[in-house]
Design an enzyme around this catalytic site. Structure first.
Site, PDB file in Angstrom:
ATOM      1  N   HIS A   1     -14.226   0.556   8.771  1.00  0.00           N
ATOM      2  CA  HIS A   1     -13.480   1.303   7.764  1.00  0.00           C
ATOM      3  C   HIS A   1     -11.991   1.404   8.081  1.00  0.00           C
ATOM      4  O   HIS A   1     -11.157   1.248   7.185  1.00  0.00           O
ATOM      5  CB  HIS A   1     -14.084   2.704   7.650  1.00  0.00           C
ATOM      6  CG  HIS A   1     -13.427   3.595   6.654  1.00  0.00           C
ATOM      7  ND1 HIS A   1     -13.341   3.269   5.310  1.00  0.00           N
ATOM      8  CD2 HIS A   1     -12.826   4.809   6.788  1.00  0.00           C
ATOM      9  CE1 HIS A   1     -12.713   4.252   4.670  1.00  0.00           C
ATOM     10  NE2 HIS A   1     -12.372   5.183   5.541  1.00  0.00           N
TER      11      HIS A   1
ATOM     12  N   GLY B   1     -11.860  10.208  -0.516  1.00  0.00           N
ATOM     13  CA  GLY B   1     -11.980  11.627  -0.202  1.00  0.00           C
ATOM     14  C   GLY B   1     -10.776  12.467  -0.577  1.00  0.00           C
ATOM     15  O   GLY B   1     -10.875  13.411  -1.359  1.00  0.00           O
TER      16      GLY B   1
ATOM     17  N   SER C   1      -5.521   9.723   6.905  1.00  0.00           N
ATOM     18  CA  SER C   1      -4.892   8.391   6.876  1.00  0.00           C
ATOM     19  C   SER C   1      -3.774   8.291   5.837  1.00  0.00           C
ATOM     20  O   SER C   1      -2.681   7.807   6.141  1.00  0.00           O
ATOM     21  CB  SER C   1      -5.919   7.298   6.637  1.00  0.00           C
ATOM     22  OG  SER C   1      -6.635   7.542   5.458  1.00  0.00           O
TER      23      SER C   1
ATOM     24  N   ARG D   1     -16.729  11.483  12.442  1.00  0.00           N
ATOM     25  CA  ARG D   1     -17.266  10.212  11.952  1.00  0.00           C
ATOM     26  C   ARG D   1     -17.956   9.362  13.014  1.00  0.00           C
ATOM     27  O   ARG D   1     -19.011   8.792  12.769  1.00  0.00           O
ATOM     28  CB  ARG D   1     -16.093   9.401  11.411  1.00  0.00           C
ATOM     29  CG  ARG D   1     -16.162   9.252   9.957  1.00  0.00           C
ATOM     30  CD  ARG D   1     -14.928   8.629   9.444  1.00  0.00           C
ATOM     31  NE  ARG D   1     -14.610   9.345   8.227  1.00  0.00           N
ATOM     32  CZ  ARG D   1     -13.583   9.093   7.470  1.00  0.00           C
ATOM     33  NH1 ARG D   1     -12.745   8.148   7.800  1.00  0.00           N
ATOM     34  NH2 ARG D   1     -13.375   9.786   6.377  1.00  0.00           N
TER      35      ARG D   1
ATOM     36  N   GLU E   1     -14.323  17.656   4.765  1.00  0.00           N
ATOM     37  CA  GLU E   1     -15.063  16.498   5.267  1.00  0.00           C
ATOM     38  C   GLU E   1     -15.458  16.782   6.709  1.00  0.00           C
ATOM     39  O   GLU E   1     -15.166  17.851   7.239  1.00  0.00           O
ATOM     40  CB  GLU E   1     -14.222  15.223   5.137  1.00  0.00           C
ATOM     41  CG  GLU E   1     -13.940  14.840   3.691  1.00  0.00           C
ATOM     42  CD  GLU E   1     -13.168  13.546   3.544  1.00  0.00           C
ATOM     43  OE1 GLU E   1     -13.621  12.509   4.039  1.00  0.00           O
ATOM     44  OE2 GLU E   1     -12.078  13.580   2.943  1.00  0.00           O
TER      45      GLU E   1
ATOM     46  N   ARG F   1     -10.197   8.771  14.022  1.00  0.00           N
ATOM     47  CA  ARG F   1      -9.388   9.504  13.043  1.00  0.00           C
ATOM     48  C   ARG F   1     -10.185  10.611  12.352  1.00  0.00           C
ATOM     49  O   ARG F   1     -11.339  10.404  11.939  1.00  0.00           O
ATOM     50  CB  ARG F   1      -8.848   8.534  11.987  1.00  0.00           C
ATOM     51  CG  ARG F   1      -8.112   9.232  10.863  1.00  0.00           C
ATOM     52  CD  ARG F   1      -7.403   8.254   9.968  1.00  0.00           C
ATOM     53  NE  ARG F   1      -8.306   7.365   9.259  1.00  0.00           N
ATOM     54  CZ  ARG F   1      -9.005   7.693   8.189  1.00  0.00           C
ATOM     55  NH1 ARG F   1      -8.949   8.906   7.679  1.00  0.00           N
ATOM     56  NH2 ARG F   1      -9.789   6.788   7.599  1.00  0.00           N
TER      57      ARG F   1
ATOM     58  N   GLU G   1      -1.656   1.645   8.493  1.00  0.00           N
ATOM     59  CA  GLU G   1      -2.741   1.221   9.392  1.00  0.00           C
ATOM     60  C   GLU G   1      -2.294   0.125  10.359  1.00  0.00           C
ATOM     61  O   GLU G   1      -2.926  -0.093  11.395  1.00  0.00           O
ATOM     62  CB  GLU G   1      -3.923   0.748   8.531  1.00  0.00           C
ATOM     63  CG  GLU G   1      -5.261   0.975   9.177  1.00  0.00           C
ATOM     64  CD  GLU G   1      -6.421   0.641   8.254  1.00  0.00           C
ATOM     65  OE1 GLU G   1      -6.266   0.748   7.009  1.00  0.00           O
ATOM     66  OE2 GLU G   1      -7.489   0.266   8.768  1.00  0.00           O
TER      67      GLU G   1
ATOM     68  N   HIS H   1     -17.140   3.794   9.234  1.00  0.00           N
ATOM     69  CA  HIS H   1     -17.495   4.929   8.362  1.00  0.00           C
ATOM     70  C   HIS H   1     -19.012   5.033   8.328  1.00  0.00           C
ATOM     71  O   HIS H   1     -19.703   4.027   8.169  1.00  0.00           O
ATOM     72  CB  HIS H   1     -16.929   4.683   6.953  1.00  0.00           C
ATOM     73  CG  HIS H   1     -16.909   5.921   6.108  1.00  0.00           C
ATOM     74  ND1 HIS H   1     -18.047   6.475   5.590  1.00  0.00           N
ATOM     75  CD2 HIS H   1     -15.881   6.702   5.706  1.00  0.00           C
ATOM     76  CE1 HIS H   1     -17.723   7.555   4.888  1.00  0.00           C
ATOM     77  NE2 HIS H   1     -16.411   7.714   4.949  1.00  0.00           N
TER      78      HIS H   1
ATOM     79  N   GLY I   1       0.857  -1.188   0.000  1.00  0.00           N
ATOM     80  CA  GLY I   1       0.000   0.000   0.000  1.00  0.00           C
ATOM     81  C   GLY I   1       0.889   1.232   0.000  1.00  0.00           C
ATOM     82  O   GLY I   1       2.120   1.136  -0.142  1.00  0.00           O
TER      83      GLY I   1
HETATM   84  C1  SIN Z   1     -13.916   9.112   2.654  1.00  0.00           C
HETATM   85  O1  SIN Z   1     -13.694   9.533   1.531  1.00  0.00           O
HETATM   86  O2  SIN Z   1     -14.952   9.322   3.271  1.00  0.00           O
HETATM   87  C2  SIN Z   1     -12.871   8.283   3.330  1.00  0.00           C
HETATM   88  C3  SIN Z   1     -11.635   9.035   3.515  1.00  0.00           C
HETATM   89  C4  SIN Z   1     -11.025   8.681   4.824  1.00  0.00           C
HETATM   90  O3  SIN Z   1     -11.191   7.553   5.299  1.00  0.00           O
HETATM   91  O4  SIN Z   1     -10.400   9.562   5.424  1.00  0.00           O
END
Ligand code: SIN
Length: 424
Positions: A328, A45, A368, A267, A110, A363, A352, A225, A11
């Site tokens: 998530h 995101g 991330s 979140r 966000e 978070r 992670e 999430h 990753g």
């Molecule tokens: C998202 O796009 O909602 C996920 C991005 C993230 O996990 O920070």
């Protein structure tokens, strides 16, 4: 097999570590599946960046507040301070972020961010970043990539990690002798029935750490999430409806078509509100209305989400979509210091898999990818320092683990240990 550095996981953290290691080190990278099947490819995101000095206090506070102030403040400071350099580096590898007509980066927002500070590429930022890092790694002559190869154990000798036991694509086992090992095996979503993660990501490195008495930190800090597309199916990866659609104005509705929560809370709070509503109303999902976002913004910023919903029979310009929370992200992980070192010399953990405390209990969105990259580079720089300064003794790789113990029950035991640690 002999190598200077073994990296388990391809990753963005594993790849970025490889790119930041000295070019005179031989690196072996293994991955449990194919090279594109890492969660980094799925991140939608974006990636947070400190926009200017005036934003520092607010970005720091947003991260701490979302994390219930349980964050390691030094880790947060390091992450934020390094963000601009990391973004420039990603651009130099070919990553393209959304820009305005003047060529300046455009930032989205966000939940729990008090300001727009998320750089993005449509709704596939992770793919855009990770595919360019992967291309760069592929071009390095000092890196060997092995797909469908699983990390089974690390080999400890004295107080140092000297390599690992791996299972190759054909099912045979091998010992890799290495001076340094980096664990970048991703999260734990594969252990959950509903997750946005790839199912093969089952926290393998955590089980290995537990066997070697390497502490896990915050193993019960798992993020759900709030919004994944509800299909009613079990055992399939949950499709994420990015939080950035709420950042751009999408609204949540309950079973009676009423709004019930501030969509831009952190979140964990939005997830809790959705779960409560589902319980109270006896419903399997709530609704998310994306039609509040102008059609051209939807089409250009979120083409992947629009097309997925269309494939499920929903025109997001016209009707709300069914959404439900799903596992998530893992805020916990193998305990590491600010240079991503575990308690075992020569063994690092990043992404992670690791916990340096940056995220606290929950978070902040789009931290991330940034955290993974910042602390992967610190691992690489620490290894470089040790490689150059301490001059690792080149003839001390004498491990010969007994391979007969790595049978099916070994794997089962690892999995059960991880589940127990996570409280599953
Ligand atoms: C998202 O796009 O909602 C996920 C991005 C993230 O996990 O920070």
């Amino acid at each position: 097999m002999n190598t200077d550095v073994l990296i388990a996981g391809t990753g963005c953290s594993g790849l970025y570590a490889a790119l930041n290691l000295p070019k005179d080190m031989n690196i072996l990278m293994i991955t449990k599946s194919d090279l594109e099947s890492s969660d980094s490819f799925l991140a939608q995101g974006g990636i947070c960046v400190l926009r200017d000095e005036d934003d520092y206090d607010s970005y720091f506070e947003d991260t701490m507040k979302a994390g219930h102030y349980e964050n390691d403040s030094k880790s947060v400071e390091i992450m934020i301070r390094c963000s601009r350099e990391v973004i420039s580096d990603l651009i130099s590898y070919g990553t393209s972020f959304q820009r305005n007509a003047h060529g300046e980066l455009v930032f989205t927002r966000e939940g729990a961010h008090s300001r727009n500070r998320i750089a993005f590429h449509e709704d596939e930022t992770g793919k855009e970043i990770t595919s360019h890092l992967l291309e760069a790694v592929k071009s390095l002559p000092n890196v060997t990539l092995m797909e469908y190869t699983t990390l089974l154990d690390v080999a400890e000798e004295g107080s140092r990690c000297r390599g690992a036991v791996i299972e190759k694509k054909d099912g045979t086992l091998d010992v890799v002798k290495s001076y340094f090992t980096i664990l970048a095996t991703g999260g734990v979503g594969g252990l959950y029935e509903h997750s946005t993660n790839f199912p093969h990501l089952t926290g393998d490195a955590l089980g290995i750490a537990l066997r070697h008495g390497i502490a896990l930190r915050n193993p019960d800090y798992v993020q759900f999430h709030p919004t994944t597309f509800y299909t009613g199916e079990k055992g399939t990866r949950s499709f994420l409806i990015s939080e950035s659609v709420r950042g751009e104005g999408a609204k949540l509705y309950d079973g009676e078509n009423k709004r019930f929560v501030d969509e831009l809370l952190p979140r964990d709070k939005v997830t809790a509100a959705i779960r409560k509503k589902m319980r109270d109303q006896g419903i399997d999902h709530v609704w998310e209305d994306l039609s509040t976002i102008p059609p051209d913004e939807l089409e250009h910023h979120f083409p992947n989400i629009v097309s997925y919903c269309k494939s499920k029979g929903y025109d997001v310009n016209k009707i709300p979509i069914p959404v439900v929370p799903a596992q998530h992200y893992f805020m916990g992980g193998i305990e590491v210091d600010h240079d991503s070192r575990t308690r075992l010399e020569g063994l690092y953990a990043v992404g992670e898999t690791a916990c340096n405390g940056v995220h606290g209990k929950n978070r902040l969105a789009s931290n991330s990818l940034l955290e993974s990259l910042v602390f992967a580079r610190r691992a690489a720089k620490d290894i470089e320092w040790e490689w150059n300064e301490k001059r690792i003794c080149k003839d001390d790789l004498n491990i010969s683990p007994d391979l007969s113990k790595y049978n099916a029950s070994y794997k089962e035991e690892n999995k059960n240990n991880i589940k127990k640690a996570l409280g599953l």
